[in-house]
Each structure stands twice: as structure tokens, then as C-alpha cells.
Design a protein around this motif. Structure first.
Motif, PDB file in Angstrom:
ATOM      1  N   UNK A 174      49.433 -63.204  73.556  1.00 16.06           N
ATOM      2  CA  UNK A 174      49.629 -62.599  74.875  1.00 16.06           C
ATOM      3  C   UNK A 174      49.975 -63.706  75.869  1.00 16.06           C
ATOM      4  N   UNK A 215      55.073 -61.015  71.191  1.00 20.35           N
ATOM      5  CA  UNK A 215      54.159 -61.352  72.283  1.00 20.35           C
ATOM      6  C   UNK A 215      54.095 -60.222  73.303  1.00 20.35           C
ATOM      7  N   UNK A 216      52.948 -60.132  73.952  1.00 23.03           N
ATOM      8  CA  UNK A 216      52.778 -59.128  74.990  1.00 23.03           C
ATOM      9  C   UNK A 216      52.507 -59.796  76.329  1.00 23.03           C
ATOM     10  N   UNK A 217      52.751 -59.052  77.387  1.00 18.14           N
ATOM     11  CA  UNK A 217      52.554 -59.592  78.734  1.00 18.14           C
ATOM     12  C   UNK A 217      51.394 -58.918  79.449  1.00 18.14           C
TER      13      UNK A 217
END
Lengths: 332, 332
Positions: free
Chosen positions: B64, B93-95
DNA sequence: TTGTAGGCGTTATCAT
DNA sequence: ATGATAACGCCTACAA
């Protein structure tokens, strides 16, 4: 001081067991005044911060809310995210954001990611998620957490919808124009989202009610700004009698006003114009734009609060409607 | 089919050990063709999705990225987030997004949350994070992960800055106006962020270079739109000789144009106007607005790619500058 | 090629 | 009031 301080380290320094430290960290009872003080001091001293990942694993709750939006650059949705995030972070929740675009496959992938990330709830910003495909995806991947749709609804036991009454609102816009003696009206829409379909229905409904005998003119302009410009001018060439136009968004209306002005038409004397969203565009354009306020602020805030309520286990209405209001300015 | 399917369940169904399933899930070698096929089938059948939380805990990587922004409703930053998120999600990936406001304490809290959530990297959108307080906070809480500042920089070993050359860009704006015979110029700024300070410097620098003997007029208008309107009109009443104005943002320029027009001044004949950001405001206002494009698109994209590179362990420049360009339209 | 066992950092359930 | 122990779900040496 070690780079990463765990609950174990603190326990060692304080000569207690990790459980006791955990109790202090989480403000639980059954810790003597003295040890609590001692541990609290060490916690500060060593700058202990609990590892949320480990915590999530054992508590089965990530304290994260997944937010899906087709394109975060569209302003009226970021407003919603703003209020949502602010409200949630007050309670220790975080927001995971994804731009899903408008394609089915990408939207589905986002849903899967939310499942994988074990978010505690999901928020779908915008009516475009009100589709059968999304319904299937939610059923398959997110059936066990609350899902909120902002300005949309799907009939699933865990889905909540907060909806703006855009249909009624647009109908009221027609009423406003009719009240000013304008009954030759048009509606210009960029593209047909579920929300925009409702606006169109509202327009047609308003026409039959307030402008009997007149034919509602509807134009689909596409999303490009030059396209909107062209569509507006074409509309007036083909229907010179038009005395008022409702645009599906403020931004379109701003472009439309420009197109009309550059044709030599006066706003509102020759043609009255109404936009939708009551965004900042409405205030900065010349003349200032009358706009239908779909109460996105209220809507977002209601959603944020309702979401938290549901997270707390409370029971709330699965479908809520927020009424729209016209903000009148110079363009009418 | 159980509600939650773990790697253990699949192992049981396939008569293998969890490790073998893990190998298949992660596309690792050393699994026979046959068992791999069998397991793959079961994975699909039972709709297995790995629990990212558990994975994060053991791999010590949350995949993240924390994104800090003072207010997500400011458009030019959402553009950045858009590209960033798109690029990152292509790599799994995450935000995590936080609105920090502009206050120190709230910004600090956000940093702490990022530490707690164990993000792999942080992105600070906007020059406002270029402060000593933030530097201290980063040192204390996020010293072990890469931190990117969009349009700003702090001298810390793990901090990367991607900076728009707004100073040079504004200086070029002055040059453009001077080239048109306009040397009585003013700069209107809403408030002094580090970025806006650079713009101001660029303005003054350009004045001394291209308009020798002329005094640079600088006005601080505040952030409210009526305030900008008023400030613009006041400026021209006090300095009737002004022939050109540079605004620190397009939005201000749009308001300014309106203020000027309603004073009876013609744009650009009487007063030329330049905005900054080259946002959609520049295209929709009348007349269309000449604007300094600070290349936020390039900047965001560069940042997204660089961020991923760093996450991969590559070594890159800690400070990068992106050059600005003027997009000329009707207002000059 | 496959399985076993230990650990990631925390919470929760029992005992004590 | 405090501590030992077992999860949570997964990965990864190491052993077989």
C-alpha cells in the motif's frame, strides 16, 4: 532504541507479559494503576505504534473502507470522498481508493482487490455502478460487507443506496422555466448514465406536466467539450424556437452558454440556461449559472454517517432519497 | 462452499500441504505439472483469494502507498492521484488516501496513521508539505520508507522530490508579456505556499530581466473568490497603468478576467491575463486563458514510475525538475 | 517434488 | 490483576 518496537519489547522492558501491554494499549480494564502508568510511560518513550496489519489479522477487521470511483478527476465525486474520508478517519478508518474506469473488467478487478484487502465496507461513487454486472460481482465477492452506492441502488441485502432526486429536480427546473413563460425547452446530456437517464425522465415528465402540447427536445452531445459546443449550436439552428436549455451538468452548461453567446444570443433574454450540480463552474461563468443543486454535500455526509452506523452494527434504511433544490442565478 | 476459503482448505481438498498450494498461488517453481493443474482448478472452483492482510504480516510489505493531500477537492492534485493510482495498481499496489488539511497537528496524525498502516511508501501531494514540521515528522515516523513529495522537496535520505519549474515558468510569462510591449505587470497570488513563493520570485526575476526600470506589483488576494474579484479591481484602480496580470492559478485568473471585464476593460487589448496550471478552467472561460502548464501530468507520471522503481530497489535521483511551458490562448 | 514447522505482531481465552 | 497459549492466514527455510 530498535527500529521497530513491538508489544513484546515493551513487555520485556516493563517486566510484564505482552497481554498486559496489549490491555494498556487498548485501554482495557483489569490493569493496576501502577503498571498501567509504567507501561504507558514506556509506550511513549519507545514511540510504540501498534502494527495495524497484525491487528487486522486477528480481529478480522481491517478498519479500511474501499472507495470505487470511475475517475477521481470528476469534481463532484471528490467532494463526496472528501467528506467520507474525513468522517471515517475520525473513527480510525482509512480509505482505499481505486479508479475503475467505466469498463466491466476493470470494475470487476477492483471489486476483487477490495475482497482481497479485506475492507470492512465499500463505497461506490456514482450511478454508473448501478448495473447488473456490478450486482453479480458484489454478490460473488463482497456479499458479507456493507456496500454503499452514492446516487444509485442495487437490490441486494447488504447494499445501501443514497440517491439524489434528480428526476424530481429536473422536473422542477422545467416548472421554473415554464413559470417564466418559456415552454419551448431542450435537454442536453453528454451520455446516458443511470443518473442522466433519470434527469431525462424528469425533463420529459416536467414537459408533459408544465408545457402541455410542446415536444421535449433531447440531445445527446457526447463528452468532448467541442462536441457540446457544436451540439448546442446545432440545436438552435434546427430548433430556433427554443427558449430554454437544461444541461445534464454545469460544465456542459458553461460550454453551452459560450456557444449561444458566440451565436449572438443573449442569456437569459433569448435563451435561459440551467445546469446541474451547483458546482463552482456555476459561480464563475458569465452570466452566473442557475443550477440544480443535487445536494451532494448532504448526500455524502449522510452516506458517511450511515456507513459508520452500519459498521457499528446499527440497522438503517437501505434506500434513502435526498431532495434537490434549484439555486437561481443570472442565467434564468 | 465455505464463506472464507483459506490456503488450508484448498490443501485439504487437494490432498497436499499448504505450502504446495502457496507455491501454486504465487507461481513458484518446484510443483509438478499435475498437482499444479489440480490445485489451480480447485483454486478457481472455490474462488480462493489470498488474504492480503496475512500476506502483509509475513512478507512485511503491505503493498500500500499512503497518499497525503491537503484537500482532495483541489483539482490539480487529483490529476496526480489519478495517474499515481493507475500506475501503482498495475503492479498490485493500493492507495491509502488522507486529507490532511493545512494544520500541523492533523498532518502529523496522518503521518502516524501511515506508519501504523505500514505503508510501503508515502506520497505527499503539493508543496505545502515542504515544511520543517513535516521534516521532523517524517524523520520520526517514516524514516524507513521512500517518501515522494509532488512539487516539493525535503533534504532527507529517504525523501524524493519531483518539482515543477514554476519559478522559471513565471519568469517566461513575464518575458512573453514584455515581448508584446507590456512591461507594467502585476502578480496576484491567493496565498503563499512554497510553490507560490517560487512563482512570485519568478515574477520578480522576470521583471528585473525583461522589464527593467519597472516596479513589480504583487497582490495577495486571499482564497475567497469575491476577495480575488475585489483585489483585481482594486489593483487596477490603484495602478491604472497595469497592462498585464499573472495569476497564481487559473481559477483566480477566471475570476480576475470577470472583474476586469465588468470594469469595462477589454481582454487582452487593455489588460493581458495569464493563469497557471493549464487546467480546464483555461479552456472554458471567455476569452480563453493563456496559462502556464506546469506539466502536472508529466510530473505525476514521473513520480508514479519513479516510486515504483524505488519500491523495486532501484536507485534514482532524489530531486528531479520538470520544465514548464506556456500555452497561449486568447487572453494574451 | 513435497511436507513440516516456525514465525510475522497482535488479540482473546483461559488459567492462575 | 496478570500470564501462558492459541489462534489469525500466510510464507519460507529446511527437511524429507
Amino acid at each position: 532504541m530498535p527500529v521497530k518496537v513491538t508489544i513484546y519489547d515493551i513487555a520485556r522492558y516493563a517486566n510484564v507479559s505482552p497481554s498486559t501491554v496489549s490491555r494498556v494499549v487498548n485501554n482495557q480494564p483489569n490493569v493496576s494503576k501502577a503498571t498501567r502508568a509504567r507501561i504507558t510511560k514506556l509506550l511513549k518513550e519507545y514511540n510504540y505504534i501498534p502494527n495495524e496489519t497484525a491487528r487486522s489479522l486477528v480481529t478480522q477487521s481491517s478498519r479500511m473502507v474501499g472507495v470505487l470511483i470511475s475517475d477521481i478527476r470528476t469534481t463532484h465525486h471528490t467532494d463526496g470522498i472528501f467528506y467520507l474520508q474525513r468522517e471515517l478517519s475520525r473513527h480510525g478508518y482509512s480509505c482505499l481508493i481505486y479508479n475503475t474506469g467505466t469498463g466491466d473488467e476493470e470494475q470487476l478487478r477492483s471489486i476483487q482487490v477490495l475482497q482481497q484487502r479485506k475492507v470492512d465496507a465499500a463505497v461506490l461513487m456514482g450511478s454508473i455502478y448501478q448495473t447488473e454486472g456490478m450486482k453479480r460481482a458484489l454478490k460473488k465477492h463482497l456479499s458479507s460487507i456493507p456496500v454503499f452506492i452514492c446516487n444509485g441502488y442495487l437490490d441486494l441485502p447488504n447494499v445501501y443506496g443514497i440517491i439524489a432526486d434528480e428526476r424530481g429536480g429536473v422536473s422542477d427546473c422545467v416548472k421554473l422555466l415554464a413559470g417564466k413563460g418559456r415552454t419551448d425547452l431542450a435537454f442536453i446530456v453528454n451520455q446516458y448514465t443511470p443518473s442522466n437517464l433519470l434527469k431525462r425522465e424528469g425533463f420529459e415528465e416536467g414537459m408533459t406536466r408544465y408545457c402541455p402540447g410542446k415536444t421535449p427536445v433531447v440531445v445527446e452531445s457526447g463528452t468532448s467539450l467541442p462536441g457540446v459546443y457544436q451540439a448546442t449550436q446545432d440545436l438552435l439552428r434546427q430548433h430556433p424556437a427554443i427558449r430554454g436549455i437544461i444541461f445534464s451538468e454545469d460544465l456542459l452548461a458553461v460550454i453551452g452558454i459560450r456557444a449561444l453567446t458566440e451565436m449572438g444570443l443573449k442569456i437569459p433574454e433569448d435563451v435561459a440556461v440551467i445546469g446541474i450540480n451547483n458546482s463552482s463552474y456555476a459561480e464563475i461563468c458569465t452570466p452566473t449559472l442557475t443550477s440544480l443543486d443535487n445536494m451532494l454535500y448532504d448526500l455524502s455526509l449522510t452516506m458517511a454517517k450511515d456507513l459508520y452506523s452500519v459498521l457499528q452494527g446499527e440497522h438503517i434504511n437501505r434506500k434513502v432519497m435526498i431532495y434537490s433544490e434549484i439555486v437561481e442565478r443570472q442565467s434564468t
